[in-house]
Design a protein around this motif. Structure first.
Motif, PDB file in Angstrom:
ATOM      1  N   GLY A  42     -25.434 -39.135 -43.738  1.00  0.00           N
ATOM      2  CA  GLY A  42     -25.358 -37.961 -44.585  1.00  0.00           C
ATOM      3  C   GLY A  42     -25.538 -36.673 -43.825  1.00  0.00           C
ATOM      4  N   TRP A  43     -25.311 -35.607 -44.547  1.00  0.00           N
ATOM      5  CA  TRP A  43     -25.539 -34.254 -44.039  1.00  0.00           C
ATOM      6  C   TRP A  43     -26.580 -33.584 -44.921  1.00  0.00           C
ATOM      7  CZ3 TRP A  43     -23.706 -32.304 -39.563  1.00  0.00           C
ATOM      8  CH2 TRP A  43     -22.623 -32.955 -38.965  1.00  0.00           C
ATOM      9  N   TYR A  44     -27.543 -32.959 -44.272  1.00  0.00           N
ATOM     10  CA  TYR A  44     -28.552 -32.160 -44.936  1.00  0.00           C
ATOM     11  C   TYR A  44     -28.456 -30.745 -44.375  1.00  0.00           C
ATOM     12  CZ  TYR A  44     -30.921 -36.394 -46.648  1.00  0.00           C
ATOM     13  OH  TYR A  44     -31.233 -37.580 -47.279  1.00  0.00           O
ATOM     14  N   ARG A  45     -29.065 -29.814 -45.092  1.00  0.00           N
ATOM     15  CA  ARG A  45     -29.117 -28.456 -44.566  1.00  0.00           C
ATOM     16  C   ARG A  45     -30.459 -27.824 -44.926  1.00  0.00           C
ATOM     17  NH1 ARG A  45     -24.572 -25.452 -48.425  1.00  0.00           N
ATOM     18  NH2 ARG A  45     -25.788 -25.483 -50.389  1.00  0.00           N
ATOM     19  N   GLN A  46     -30.842 -26.880 -44.087  1.00  0.00           N
ATOM     20  CA  GLN A  46     -32.093 -26.172 -44.315  1.00  0.00           C
ATOM     21  C   GLN A  46     -31.888 -24.699 -44.027  1.00  0.00           C
ATOM     22  OE1 GLN A  46     -35.531 -27.689 -42.209  1.00  0.00           O
ATOM     23  NE2 GLN A  46     -36.913 -26.751 -43.689  1.00  0.00           N
TER      24      GLN A  46
END
Length: 119
Positions: free
Chosen positions: A35-39
């Protein structure tokens, strides 16, 4: 062990597009989900999209219709195609791999790639 290396971030104007790549190496056969996460600054890390080993995908409501996650098994790479980018998409994007480990799940992370969308 799984190693993840992201690439493809950068600076883009609102309405523009970027494609992020995440190359996996190591025990890739054991990966269940990628998956891809972002912050964003001052915010918690959030899930953007994921793809299972069976090819099922899921997206955060905020990116549905604009982002597409895909994978190339021959290259051991997962992609995040992002279109119609908006300033609120600005964040560090992290690639994630989930690996079953007995009764637990082990998470592996890439180093992150910065995406900046200017208005």
């Amino acid at each position: 062990q799984v190693q993840l290396v992201e690439s493809g971030g950068g600076l883009v104007q609102a309405g523009g597009s970027l494609r992020l790549s995440c190359a996996a190496s190591g025990s890739i056969f054991s990966i269940n989900v990628m998956g891809w996460y972002r912050q964003a600054p001052g915010k918690q890390r959030e899930l953007v999209a994921f793809i299972t080993s069976g090819g099922s995908t899921s997206y955060a409501d905020s990116v549905k219709g604009r982002f597409t996650i895909s994978r190339d098994d021959a290259k051991n790479t997962v992609y995040l195609q992002m279109v119609t980018l908006a300033p609120e998409d600005t964040a560090v994007y992290y690639c994630n791999a989930r690996v079953p480990d007995g009764n637990r799940v082990r998470d592996y992370w890439g180093q992150g790639t910065q995406v900046t969308v200017s208005s």
